[in-house]
Design a protein around this motif. Sequence first.
Motif, short mmCIF file in Angstrom:
data_model
loop_
_atom_site.label_atom_id
_atom_site.label_comp_id
_atom_site.label_asym_id
_atom_site.label_seq_id
_atom_site.Cartn_x
_atom_site.Cartn_y
_atom_site.Cartn_z
N ARG A 161 7.97 -6.59 -15.60
CA ARG A 161 6.66 -5.99 -15.33
C ARG A 161 5.81 -6.92 -14.47
O ARG A 161 5.14 -6.49 -13.54
CB ARG A 161 5.95 -5.68 -16.64
N ARG A 162 5.88 -8.20 -14.74
CA ARG A 162 5.10 -9.15 -13.94
C ARG A 162 5.66 -9.28 -12.54
O ARG A 162 4.91 -9.44 -11.58
CB ARG A 162 5.05 -10.50 -14.65
N LEU A 163 6.98 -9.23 -12.40
CA LEU A 163 7.58 -9.27 -11.07
C LEU A 163 7.25 -7.99 -10.30
O LEU A 163 6.96 -8.04 -9.10
CB LEU A 163 9.10 -9.42 -11.17
N ALA A 164 7.29 -6.84 -10.95
CA ALA A 164 7.00 -5.57 -10.30
C ALA A 164 5.54 -5.46 -9.89
O ALA A 164 5.21 -4.71 -8.98
CB ALA A 164 7.39 -4.41 -11.21
N ALA A 165 4.66 -6.17 -10.55
CA ALA A 165 3.24 -6.13 -10.17
C ALA A 165 3.03 -6.66 -8.76
O ALA A 165 2.07 -6.29 -8.09
CB ALA A 165 2.42 -6.94 -11.17
N GLY A 166 3.94 -7.50 -8.27
CA GLY A 166 3.85 -8.00 -6.92
C GLY A 166 4.19 -6.97 -5.86
O GLY A 166 3.95 -7.20 -4.68
N TYR A 167 4.74 -5.84 -6.26
CA TYR A 167 5.09 -4.79 -5.31
C TYR A 167 3.94 -3.82 -5.08
O TYR A 167 4.06 -2.91 -4.26
CB TYR A 167 6.31 -4.01 -5.82
N PHE A 168 2.83 -3.96 -5.80
CA PHE A 168 1.69 -3.05 -5.68
C PHE A 168 0.42 -3.86 -5.51
O PHE A 168 0.32 -4.99 -5.95
CB PHE A 168 1.56 -2.18 -6.93
N HIS A 169 -0.58 -3.23 -4.88
CA HIS A 169 -1.90 -3.84 -4.81
C HIS A 169 -2.63 -3.57 -6.11
O HIS A 169 -2.68 -2.43 -6.58
CB HIS A 169 -2.70 -3.26 -3.65
N ALA A 170 -3.20 -4.59 -6.69
CA ALA A 170 -3.90 -4.41 -7.95
C ALA A 170 -5.25 -3.73 -7.75
O ALA A 170 -5.77 -3.12 -8.66
CB ALA A 170 -4.10 -5.77 -8.63
N GLY A 171 -5.82 -3.83 -6.58
CA GLY A 171 -7.12 -3.23 -6.33
C GLY A 171 -8.25 -4.18 -6.64
O GLY A 171 -8.06 -5.38 -6.79
N ASN A 172 -9.45 -3.66 -6.79
CA ASN A 172 -10.62 -4.49 -6.97
C ASN A 172 -10.70 -5.11 -8.35
O ASN A 172 -11.25 -6.19 -8.52
CB ASN A 172 -11.89 -3.67 -6.73
N GLN A 173 -10.16 -4.44 -9.36
CA GLN A 173 -10.33 -4.93 -10.71
C GLN A 173 -9.23 -5.89 -11.14
O GLN A 173 -9.46 -6.75 -11.96
CB GLN A 173 -10.41 -3.76 -11.69
N GLY A 174 -8.04 -5.76 -10.60
CA GLY A 174 -6.97 -6.72 -10.82
C GLY A 174 -6.62 -6.95 -12.27
O GLY A 174 -7.10 -6.27 -13.18
N TRP A 175 -5.77 -7.94 -12.51
CA TRP A 175 -5.33 -8.25 -13.87
C TRP A 175 -6.35 -9.09 -14.62
O TRP A 175 -6.47 -9.02 -15.82
CB TRP A 175 -4.01 -9.01 -13.82
N ASN A 176 -7.10 -9.92 -13.93
CA ASN A 176 -8.02 -10.85 -14.59
C ASN A 176 -9.46 -10.34 -14.53
O ASN A 176 -10.39 -11.13 -14.41
CB ASN A 176 -7.93 -12.23 -13.94
N ASN B 243 0.82 -1.21 0.00
CA ASN B 243 0.00 0.00 0.00
C ASN B 243 0.85 1.26 0.00
O ASN B 243 0.59 2.20 -0.74
CB ASN B 243 -0.92 0.02 1.23
N LEU B 244 1.89 1.27 0.83
CA LEU B 244 2.78 2.43 0.90
C LEU B 244 3.52 2.63 -0.42
O LEU B 244 3.71 3.75 -0.89
CB LEU B 244 3.77 2.28 2.05
N ALA B 245 3.96 1.52 -1.03
CA ALA B 245 4.68 1.61 -2.30
C ALA B 245 3.77 2.15 -3.40
O ALA B 245 4.20 2.97 -4.23
CB ALA B 245 5.24 0.25 -2.70
N THR B 246 2.53 1.71 -3.41
CA THR B 246 1.57 2.20 -4.40
C THR B 246 1.36 3.70 -4.24
O THR B 246 1.39 4.46 -5.21
CB THR B 246 0.23 1.45 -4.26
N SER B 247 1.18 4.16 -3.00
CA SER B 247 0.97 5.58 -2.76
C SER B 247 2.21 6.40 -3.10
O SER B 247 2.10 7.50 -3.64
CB SER B 247 0.60 5.81 -1.29
N LEU B 248 3.39 5.86 -2.79
CA LEU B 248 4.62 6.60 -3.07
C LEU B 248 4.85 6.75 -4.57
O LEU B 248 5.22 7.83 -5.04
CB LEU B 248 5.82 5.90 -2.42
#
Length: 141
Positions: A63-78, A23-28
Amino acid sequence: MRHLNAHRKLGRTSSHRKSLLRNLATSLVLNERLITTLQKAKELRPFVERAVTLGKRGDLHARRLAAGYFHAGNQGWNANPKRLKHGSERTAGIAALAKLFDVLAARYSERKGGYTRILKLGSRRGDGAELAVIEFVDTER
């Protein structure tokens, strides 16, 4: 003794701590500046800098590895496109990932590391916790 115990626990379970850092990483990444406690900022710094280094690589695997550093939220990748509202905004994690690979990777392409700085603000009035600002260096602000 705390031999080989590298990171702070921050008074949370491991899953809660990982979620907090995401969460903090996403906000930053989205705001490029964040006010938090000093201990959280010190834990967040290497977490975000690894994500920026992945952003500089720029390939699909990074890009796929970096996606693990952020929350995808409600809609996500799928997310099912039929269930999304027309013209709905990207969630914060997807927007942060796009900003990481487009804006921040270009900004820090020549820098080898040290993408963030921590500035101490003093103690918080309510509980006396030390506050700090963590921000990206070389911002346009």
